[in-house]
Every structure is written in structure tokens, then in C-alpha cells.
Design a protein around this motif. Structure first.
Motif, PDB file in Angstrom:
ATOM      1  N   GLY A   1       2.690  -7.218   0.831  1.00 12.51           N
ATOM      2  CA  GLY A   1       4.126  -6.947   0.859  1.00 12.51           C
ATOM      3  C   GLY A   1       4.556  -5.739   0.064  1.00 12.51           C
ATOM      4  O   GLY A   1       5.679  -5.260   0.223  1.00 12.51           O
ATOM      5  N   PHE A   2       3.693  -5.218  -0.776  1.00 12.67           N
ATOM      6  CA  PHE A   2       4.069  -4.109  -1.650  1.00 12.67           C
ATOM      7  C   PHE A   2       4.657  -2.900  -0.913  1.00 12.67           C
ATOM      8  O   PHE A   2       5.740  -2.430  -1.271  1.00 12.67           O
ATOM      9  CB  PHE A   2       2.871  -3.683  -2.507  1.00 12.67           C
TER      10      PHE A   2
ATOM     11  N   PHE B   1       6.152  -2.711   1.869  1.00 13.02           N
ATOM     12  CA  PHE B   1       7.379  -3.052   2.562  1.00 13.02           C
ATOM     13  C   PHE B   1       8.535  -3.281   1.584  1.00 13.02           C
ATOM     14  O   PHE B   1       9.698  -3.179   1.976  1.00 13.02           O
ATOM     15  CB  PHE B   1       7.194  -4.315   3.417  1.00 13.02           C
ATOM     16  N   GLY B   2       8.236  -3.585   0.337  1.00  7.70           N
ATOM     17  CA  GLY B   2       9.285  -3.937  -0.601  1.00  7.70           C
ATOM     18  C   GLY B   2       9.597  -2.915  -1.657  1.00  7.70           C
ATOM     19  O   GLY B   2      10.690  -2.924  -2.219  1.00  7.70           O
ATOM     20  N   ILE B   3       8.662  -2.026  -1.936  1.00  6.37           N
ATOM     21  CA  ILE B   3       8.892  -1.087  -3.026  1.00  6.37           C
ATOM     22  C   ILE B   3      10.040  -0.140  -2.691  1.00  6.37           C
ATOM     23  O   ILE B   3      10.783   0.288  -3.562  1.00  6.37           O
ATOM     24  CB  ILE B   3       7.592  -0.326  -3.368  1.00  6.37           C
ATOM     25  N   ARG B   4      10.261   0.148  -1.425  1.00 10.53           N
ATOM     26  CA  ARG B   4      11.368   1.024  -1.044  1.00 10.53           C
ATOM     27  C   ARG B   4      12.678   0.268  -0.932  1.00 10.53           C
ATOM     28  O   ARG B   4      13.732   0.879  -0.817  1.00 10.53           O
ATOM     29  CB  ARG B   4      11.058   1.740   0.264  1.00 10.53           C
ATOM     30  N   ARG B   5      12.633  -1.060  -0.954  1.00  9.73           N
ATOM     31  CA  ARG B   5      13.854  -1.858  -0.860  1.00  9.73           C
ATOM     32  C   ARG B   5      14.349  -2.341  -2.224  1.00  9.73           C
ATOM     33  O   ARG B   5      15.348  -3.032  -2.297  1.00  9.73           O
ATOM     34  CB  ARG B   5      13.614  -3.056   0.052  1.00  9.73           C
TER      35      ARG B   5
ATOM     36  N   GLY C   1       8.246  -5.730  -6.468  1.00  9.42           N
ATOM     37  CA  GLY C   1       8.234  -5.024  -5.194  1.00  9.42           C
ATOM     38  C   GLY C   1       7.394  -5.742  -4.153  1.00  9.42           C
ATOM     39  O   GLY C   1       7.753  -5.805  -2.976  1.00  9.42           O
ATOM     40  N   GLY C   2       6.268  -6.320  -4.562  1.00  9.64           N
ATOM     41  CA  GLY C   2       5.433  -7.077  -3.639  1.00  9.64           C
ATOM     42  C   GLY C   2       6.096  -8.356  -3.167  1.00  9.64           C
ATOM     43  O   GLY C   2       5.996  -8.728  -1.994  1.00  9.64           O
TER      44      GLY C   2
ATOM     45  N   GLY D   1       8.789  -7.387  -0.802  1.00  5.57           N
ATOM     46  CA  GLY D   1       8.161  -6.883   0.418  1.00  5.57           C
ATOM     47  C   GLY D   1       7.620  -7.976   1.309  1.00  5.57           C
ATOM     48  O   GLY D   1       7.658  -7.856   2.530  1.00  5.57           O
TER      49      GLY D   1
ATOM     50  N   ALA E   1      10.643  -9.183   3.044  1.00  9.30           N
ATOM     51  CA  ALA E   1      11.135  -8.149   3.955  1.00  9.30           C
ATOM     52  C   ALA E   1      10.233  -8.018   5.172  1.00  9.30           C
ATOM     53  O   ALA E   1      10.717  -7.777   6.288  1.00  9.30           O
ATOM     54  CB  ALA E   1      11.232  -6.811   3.222  1.00  9.30           C
ATOM     55  N   PHE E   2       8.933  -8.189   4.987  1.00  6.52           N
ATOM     56  CA  PHE E   2       7.993  -8.111   6.101  1.00  6.52           C
ATOM     57  C   PHE E   2       8.263  -9.210   7.125  1.00  6.52           C
ATOM     58  O   PHE E   2       8.390  -8.941   8.321  1.00  6.52           O
ATOM     59  CB  PHE E   2       6.561  -8.203   5.568  1.00  6.52           C
TER      60      PHE E   2
END
Length: 102
Positions: A45-46, A48-52, A78-79, A82, A85-86
Motif C-alpha cells: 500500500g505504500f 498508493f498512500g504516500i501521495r494521499r 503512508g502504507g 495506501g 486507498a488501493f
């Protein structure tokens, strides 16, 4: 034609990226042949989440160990974001593909 493009962009590409990450990072989350699903969730998930992430904890006034710890906490958060978010992105991609077909 639009439904195929939506499916490739919103469903197939994230699944392919997650599969490549899971294959590449397998030694990290499966050290003894037993899968640690929480660590797998964070590793996959990293990206996918670090930008959110809306808030980054910035270390100030700490030593090197405190700064590394806060940076690691940012990566873990972030993970976790992510992973959610994924799955939500895949669900929305499938729904959007179905809407394009209908």
C-alpha cells in the motif's frame, strides 16, 4: 472502447503494480515462509498512500534516532492509508467500468 480504457487504467494497472510490489517485496513480509499480512499491507500500500497523506510529521529538535523514527512512522502511516486507498480505488474502478458498459 471507453470501458476497456477505464478498466485498464483504473483496475488492471493498479493490480499489476500491487502484484509486482508483492513479488518484489516477498522476502520482507515472508521471512520464515509465513506471511505477515499486516506487513504485506504496508509494503504493497505504500506507493498508493504516500501521495494521499495530507500531513507529514516533520522531525525538529530530535537526534538522529528520533528523526529516523518519525520518518519510519510517516512510511508506516503512508502504507496503511495506501492499503485502504488501493482497495477503495479498485472498487471504484470496477464500478466505473460497469457504468461505462451500461
Amino acid at each position: 472502447m471507453g470501458a476497456i480504457k477505464v478498466f485498464l487504467k483504473e483496475v488492471l494497472l493498479p493490480i499489476a503494480l500491487a502484484f509486482c510490489l508483492a513479488s518484489f517485496l516477498k522476502p520482507i513480509y515472508m521471512p520464515d515462509g509465513v506471511c505477515d499480512y499486516f506487513l504485506m499491507w504496508i509494503c504493497v500500500g505504500f506507493p498508493f498512500g504516500i501521495r494521499r497523506m495530507c500531513l507529514w510529521l516533520v522531525p525538529s529538535g530530535y537526534g538522529i534516532s528520533g528523526s529516523v523514527g518519525i520518518f519510519a512512522l510517516n512510511l508506516i502511516i503512508g502504507g496503511l492509508i495506501g492499503g485502504l486507498a488501493f482497495f477503495i480505488g479498485l472498487l471504484l474502478g470496477v464500478i466505473h467500468t460497469i457504468r461505462e458498459i451500461i
